[in-house]
Design an enzyme around this catalytic site. Structure first.
Site, PDB file in Angstrom:
ATOM      1  N   GLU A 268       0.785  -1.231   0.000  1.00  0.00           N
ATOM      2  CA  GLU A 268       0.000   0.000   0.000  1.00  0.00           C
ATOM      3  C   GLU A 268       0.825   1.293   0.000  1.00  0.00           C
ATOM      4  O   GLU A 268       0.854   2.038   1.000  1.00  0.00           O
ATOM      5  CB  GLU A 268      -0.976   0.007   1.183  1.00  0.00           C
ATOM      6  CG  GLU A 268      -1.969  -1.136   1.149  1.00  0.00           C
ATOM      7  CD  GLU A 268      -3.064  -1.011   2.198  1.00  0.00           C
ATOM      8  OE1 GLU A 268      -3.001  -0.102   3.042  1.00  0.00           O
ATOM      9  OE2 GLU A 268      -4.005  -1.824   2.156  1.00  0.00           O
TER      10      GLU A 268
ATOM     11  N   GLU B 183      -5.509  -8.614   0.380  1.00  0.00           N
ATOM     12  CA  GLU B 183      -6.207  -8.343   1.640  1.00  0.00           C
ATOM     13  C   GLU B 183      -7.664  -8.035   1.326  1.00  0.00           C
ATOM     14  O   GLU B 183      -7.962  -7.318   0.364  1.00  0.00           O
ATOM     15  CB  GLU B 183      -5.649  -7.107   2.364  1.00  0.00           C
ATOM     16  CG  GLU B 183      -4.367  -7.310   3.090  1.00  0.00           C
ATOM     17  CD  GLU B 183      -3.876  -6.028   3.771  1.00  0.00           C
ATOM     18  OE1 GLU B 183      -4.703  -5.200   4.191  1.00  0.00           O
ATOM     19  OE2 GLU B 183      -2.650  -5.884   3.874  1.00  0.00           O
TER      20      GLU B 183
END
Ligand code: FCB
Length: 449
Positions: free
Chosen positions: A166, A355
């Site tokens: 991320e 995720e």
């Protein structure tokens, strides 16, 4: 009857990150990370908590691996703590840190579970932050050195590599909004960080290709591609700006498409790009990792800094306050399939959900069980999206649920429970929630209700 059907070779995993689960903060020669420092600042992490003990996975990895095996998972996504490998950020390597990850991978392999290692999931060694952190270009060399050590020391036991988790959160939550470590609010530093994170990914993949290792390597993005709140041209434009600033700025250069014009024009060259950088960033990758939790509706807003704002929504929310929007996952996956078509000479780069998950107020009931029906509902909806898209021909190869365990949820500390396994932080007792049994059935081919 509804049925969830997945290909036989689908990769089923759970995901965690070092600072959120390992604990052993001052054991095994681990150095300080920016999260150790940040969580000591008053008022930034809920109740002044930290990851010093967390889920104690450093000592309990064998028990945790056995749990994954019990439910049929065939892959584990964990992250390597930079301050365990190189405690000062650069220089001396810590053999105890390396030994820990070798033990973990070997334990996983004993159970037929592949090791998916994220090289960086936010626990930057503090000495590197003291030298400017991601806002300083020197981080790129430091990351290259660290990644090379991971490849050299763990290359024979890791089955899949993710360079960075991320980039958006690293650059913007860390350096623009100050909500995450190191807690800085500075647009220029955030733009520097964005470019340096992209560069770090590039130099790591480039170095990897020289090692002769063959495990796939990729990156994990958390694409924020909000939908326009209305059909008005202004709202559509707002959604486009949001996508450009929050997603394309990270994704496009890595896929060899350069930085989006909006960024280079509107920020008038404030991305610290040097000649050759775009080539360095655009290294061919073997897969794309996508983290997805929710999606927001956005509208134009002249007063807002970046000319758009989030709008109210009607959907139910998770305990994070995040709206439950499975359609957003579909939009993300289709968008990635579309923009990655033909990139690096490949027809379709494999996509992984690295995720996806649900935070709930999970408590152990009088029967000793946790009946997390809401989480199961969320998972059914999101897994259905994946199953349908695979049927439509999208190249989705795996799904990692966030998370195996309840854990240290950054600024929210231990108040948000994302695990499919409950953790009692007083005793470290693990109790599988109903959602763990739900996964067992889906993985075994009985995902039906
Ligand atoms: C993601 C992070 C992960 C976890 C989940 C809930 O943004 O990658 O570490 O905190 O959110």
């Amino acid at each position: 009857m509804n049925r969830l059907v997945f290909p036989k070779d689908f990769i089923w995993g759970t995901a965690t990150a070092s600072y959120q689960v390992e604990g052993a903060g001052h054991e095994g020669g681990r150095g300080e990370s920016i999260w150790d420092t940040f969580s000591r600042k008053p008022g930034v992490v809920y109740a002044g908590e930290n990851g010093e003990i967390a889920c104690d996975q450093y000592h309990r990895y064998a028990e945790d691996t056995a749990l994954m095996a019990e439910f049929g998972f065939n892959s584990y996504r964990f992250s390597i703590a930079w301050p365990r490998i190189i405690p000062a950020g650069t220089g001396k390597v810590n053999p105890e840190g390396i030994a820990y990850y070798r033990r973990l991978c070997e334990e996983l392999h004993k159970h037929g579970i592949s090791a998916c290692a994220t090289i960086y999931h936010w626990d930057l060694p503090q000495p590197l932050e003291d030298a400017g952190g991601w806002a300083s270009r020197s981080i790129v060399n430091a990351f290259e050195e660290y990644a090379k050590i991971c490849f050299r020391e763990l290359g024979d036991v890791v089955d899949r590599w993710i360079t960075i988790n991320e980039p958006l959160c690293i650059a913007y939550l860390g350096y623009l909004h100050g909500m995450h470590a190191p807690g800085i609010c500075d647009l220029q530093k955030a733009l520097n960080a964005a470019h340096h994170v992209n560069m770090a990914h590039g130099v790591a993949v480039k170095a990897y290709r020289k090692t002769g290792l063959t495990a796939p390597i990729g990156i994990t993005w958390n694409p924020v591609t909000p939908r326009p709140a209305t059909n008005s041209p202004a709202d559509k434009k707002a959604a486009k700006i949001a996508r450009t600033l929050e997603t394309e700025v990270f994704v496009f250069p890595c896929l060899g498409k350069g930085y989006p014009e909006l960024v280079t024009k509107d920020f008038k060259g404030s991305l610290p790009i040097k000649s050759g950088d775009l080539e360095t960033i655009a290294q061919p990758i073997d897969f794309i990792g996508i983290n997805y939790y929710f999606e927001n509706p956005v509208s134009a807003d002249k007063k807002a800094r970046f000319k758009y704002c989030n709008r109210p929504f009607w959907q139910d929310t998770t305990d994070m306050g995040w709206p439950i929007v499975p359609g957003g996952l579909e939009r993300q996956l289709k968008w990635f399939a579309e923009i990655s078509k033909g990139v690096f000479g490949k027809t379709d780069i494999p996509l992984f959900i690295t995720e996806n998950g649900y935070a709930g107020k999970d408590e152990i009931g009088p029967d000793g069980r946790i009946h997390d029906r809401d989480r199961i509902e969320y998972l059914k909806q999101h897994l259905s999206v994946c199953a349908d898209l695979i049927k439509d021909g999208l190249n989705i190869k795996g799904y990692y649920v966030w998370s195996l365990l309840d854990n240290f949820e950054w600024a929210c500390a231990y108040t948000k429970r994302f695990g499919i396994v409950h953790v009692d932080y007083n005793t470290q007792k693990r109790t599988p929630k109903d959602s763990a049994y739900f996964f067992r059935d889906v993985i075994a081919g009985f995902g039906e209700w």
